[in-house]
Design a protein around this motif. Structure first.
Motif, PDB file in Angstrom:
ATOM      1  N   GLY A   1      -0.332 -13.570  -4.148  1.00 13.96           N
ATOM      2  CA  GLY A   1      -1.641 -14.193  -4.363  1.00 13.96           C
ATOM      3  C   GLY A   1      -2.558 -13.337  -5.218  1.00 13.96           C
ATOM      4  O   GLY A   1      -3.463 -13.842  -5.860  1.00 13.96           O
TER       5      GLY A   1
ATOM      6  N   GLU B   1     -12.898 -16.463  -6.067  1.00  9.95           N
ATOM      7  CA  GLU B   1     -11.590 -15.925  -5.688  1.00  9.95           C
ATOM      8  C   GLU B   1     -10.515 -16.704  -6.423  1.00  9.95           C
ATOM      9  O   GLU B   1     -10.732 -17.824  -6.863  1.00  9.95           O
ATOM     10  CB  GLU B   1     -11.372 -15.991  -4.167  1.00  9.95           C
ATOM     11  N   MET B   2      -9.340 -16.095  -6.547  1.00  7.29           N
ATOM     12  CA  MET B   2      -8.215 -16.786  -7.174  1.00  7.29           C
ATOM     13  C   MET B   2      -7.399 -17.460  -6.064  1.00  7.29           C
ATOM     14  O   MET B   2      -7.422 -16.990  -4.947  1.00  7.29           O
ATOM     15  CB  MET B   2      -7.342 -15.790  -7.924  1.00  7.29           C
ATOM     16  N   PRO B   3      -6.629 -18.531  -6.338  1.00  9.18           N
ATOM     17  CA  PRO B   3      -6.472 -19.130  -7.666  1.00  9.18           C
ATOM     18  C   PRO B   3      -7.582 -20.127  -7.969  1.00  9.18           C
ATOM     19  O   PRO B   3      -8.173 -20.706  -7.062  1.00  9.18           O
ATOM     20  CB  PRO B   3      -5.134 -19.860  -7.519  1.00  9.18           C
TER      21      PRO B   3
ATOM     22  N   ARG C   1      -7.722 -13.995   2.611  1.00  7.17           N
ATOM     23  CA  ARG C   1      -8.121 -15.181   3.366  1.00  7.17           C
ATOM     24  C   ARG C   1      -7.267 -15.353   4.627  1.00  7.17           C
ATOM     25  O   ARG C   1      -7.757 -15.622   5.706  1.00  7.17           O
ATOM     26  CB  ARG C   1      -7.944 -16.386   2.451  1.00  7.17           C
TER      27      ARG C   1
ATOM     28  N   THR D   1     -14.680 -21.169  -4.658  1.00 11.82           N
ATOM     29  CA  THR D   1     -13.330 -21.247  -4.098  1.00 11.82           C
ATOM     30  C   THR D   1     -12.717 -22.608  -4.427  1.00 11.82           C
ATOM     31  O   THR D   1     -13.384 -23.624  -4.318  1.00 11.82           O
ATOM     32  CB  THR D   1     -13.404 -21.094  -2.564  1.00 11.82           C
TER      33      THR D   1
ATOM     34  N   ILE E   1      -3.004 -12.144  -8.252  1.00  8.33           N
ATOM     35  CA  ILE E   1      -2.460 -12.173  -9.612  1.00  8.33           C
ATOM     36  C   ILE E   1      -3.317 -11.357 -10.546  1.00  8.33           C
ATOM     37  O   ILE E   1      -4.483 -11.188 -10.323  1.00  8.33           O
ATOM     38  CB  ILE E   1      -2.312 -13.615 -10.153  1.00  8.33           C
TER      39      ILE E   1
END
Lengths: 409, 105
Positions: free
Chosen positions: B103, A156-158, B67, A251, B105
């Protein structure tokens, strides 16, 4: 005597320590820096270890080599920060009070966030390359591997250094070609993003590179779990990708003390003003590098550009003035593309990566968004610049805010 | 600029084709926006997520990430993907009449 406390002696913390040490009156300010590790890692070098280009010794030096004499350096874990009381508690029971706090404790991988990731295949068929242990374990695996399905997956980002996963597959293409087994290796890039990269123009161009190098791309894949027995990754919406070796970017999170201190967001990154680099909540706390929640890349170049802005703003604060300098989100990344070539991108909050020449308009020597040998030399040279200039807080010949000169719109 | 005809109102969109003006949003608009995302019916669970997103946006100025959604809304990630296939945070934000979360991006 006033106290300046720096948490974290990685790239950003060490740079700031050196800059501030040289500028501050030692009779007025006492500087202390805290880190839990003795060793400074050149993290951009981890990428090269699995392919035998760098070894462990190329990427490590003692942290103390970069601390100016007279600085109080403490090697200990941080228990928590008490911003209301202006103090930091360490695991060794030491209590450090401060007048001004700089947080630079970075970001780390958390494979345990994904079901089945850190299970029986961890560092056997599943590897990360964001730690020295992971990178070295993968090197040993690749040495004797005879081919199969190589899957690279971003959880997942970032993430720290968002170009590193692309560089990894480019280098893998080059490495297995050199070993003469490229036809036996399927390389598959699996990402939760809608394209190869975070920014649209660069994403299209980098996507073409994947194609050209015969690397399969799967987008919009959000990993839900790893099936260790069937050796496949499964997304939340039930897509499956089988692997023989999985290279994962788990993550990324800030350190757990940030959670214990109640100072972070859901990934333990600290809400930070994206221009001044001051904590959104506390006037006497500044934050730099990967620890921030800024919408900029988490990368050493970004920390470097931030450091020049932050340096001015911290001096302003010490002199009782408002911090006025503004960071623009500038990032500059050399992307290794294999076979001795590289691609360069330069961008900020507002402007996405564009083609052109860098840093001198029309001349270069580096070419933006193009694959050249010179760009590769830039990356190779950078390690030397890092150890000898960057972490020592010395000037580099690149402006901290992005320039449009030389870019083609 | 993309627009969509909605009961004789032309709703302005941003670059991500999310609503440009938050005030254009109402429950009927949400139903139409959901159809664009191939969600034919908005159930009670959908609304729970949509309302949570609007509340978060009002308080924090940004739509929550997946999340944060999972942690705070009480809806598990798995179910979020069932309700809003492919990109729950992105899709739910669109249907809730909010800009794409920063978030994402």
């Amino acid at each position: 005597m006033k106290k300046l406390l720096i948490l974290g002696a990685g790239t950003a913390g060490t740079m700031m320590l050196n800059k501030l040490y040289n500028a501050l009156d030692k009779n007025e300010w006492q500087i202390t820096i805290v880190d839990q590790h003795e060793t400074h890692y050149y993290q951009p070098g981890f990428l090269f270890i699995p392919f035998g280009i760098y070894s462990r010794n190329d990427v490590i030096k003692p942290k103390r080599d970069f601390f100016p004499s007279g600085v109080n350096a403490i090697i200990a874990q941080i228990d928590k920060v008490e911003p209301e009381n202006n103090r930091v508690l360490l695991n060794n029971n030491q209590v450090l009070s401060y007048d001004l706090l700089l947080i630079a404790t970075g970001s780390r991988i958390s494979p345990e966030e994904t079901e089945g990731m850190k299970d029986k295949l961890w560092h056997k068929n599943i590897f990360d390359f964001y730690t020295i242990e992971g990178a070295c374990a993968l090197k040993n695996f690749f040495k004797h591997w005879e081919g199969g399905k190589l899957v690279l997956n971003i959880t997942e980002m970032p993430i720290k250094c968002p170009v590193a996963p692309l560089e990894f597959v480019f280098l893998a293409d080059s490495y297995f070609t050199g070993k003469g087994i490229r036809d036996k290796v399927d390389i598959h890039f699996v990402t939760p993003l809608p394209g190869a990269f975070t920014k649209p123009k660069a994403s299209a161009i980098l996507g073409d590179f994947l194609d050209k190098k015969n690397i399969k791309l799967t987008t919009d894949f959000s990993i839900g779990k790893v099936d260790n027995d069937a050796k496949k990754i499964i997304s939340w919406d039930e897509q499956e990708v089988p692997f023989d070796v999985l290279v994962t970017i788990p993550t990324n999170k800030g350190d757990d003390y940030i959670k214990r201190s109640g100072m972070g967001d859901e990934l333990n990154f600290i809400p930070t003003d994206k221009h001044s680099l001051r904590s959104e909540k506390y006037e006497n706390i500044f934050v730099i590098g990967d620890t921030t929640n800024l919408p900029s890349s988490k990368a050493g170049s970004v920390a470097h550009f931030q450091s020049e802005i932050l340096f001015e703003n911290m001096l302003s604060f010490m002199e009782g003035r408002e911090p006025k300098e503004k960071f623009d989100g500038h990032a500059n990344c050399f992307i290794e593309s294999g076979f001795g070539k590289g691609i360069l991108i330069d961008f900020n909050y507002e402007t996405e990566p564009l083609p052109g020449k860098f840093p001198l308009p029309g001349i270069g020597p580096f070419s933006l968004l193009e694959e050249t040998k010179m760009n590769h030399y830039g990356k190779v040279m950078f390690r030397w610049m890092y150890w000898n200039f960057l972490v020592k807080g010395l000037e580099l010949p690149i402006e901290s805010n992005m320039s449009m000169a030389g870019k083609r719109v | 600029m993309e627009t969509v005809e909605q009961k004789s109102i032309i709703l302005e969109r941003d670059a991500d084709s999310n609503l440009k003006n938050l005030s254009d949003w109402n429950k009927e608009v949400a139903v139409e926006l959901a159809k664009e995302e191939d969600i034919t019916e908005l159930t009670e669970r959908h609304w729970l997520v949509i309302n949570f997103m609007r509340k978060e946006f009002k308080e924090k100025g940004d739509a929550p990430s997946i999340r944060r959604l999972t942690k705070e809304s009480g809806v598990e990630t798995k179910e979020l993907y069932n309700l809003f296939p492919k990109g729950p945070a992105k899709k739910a934000a669109k249907i809730a009449g909010l800009p794409k979360p920063k978030g994402c991006i």
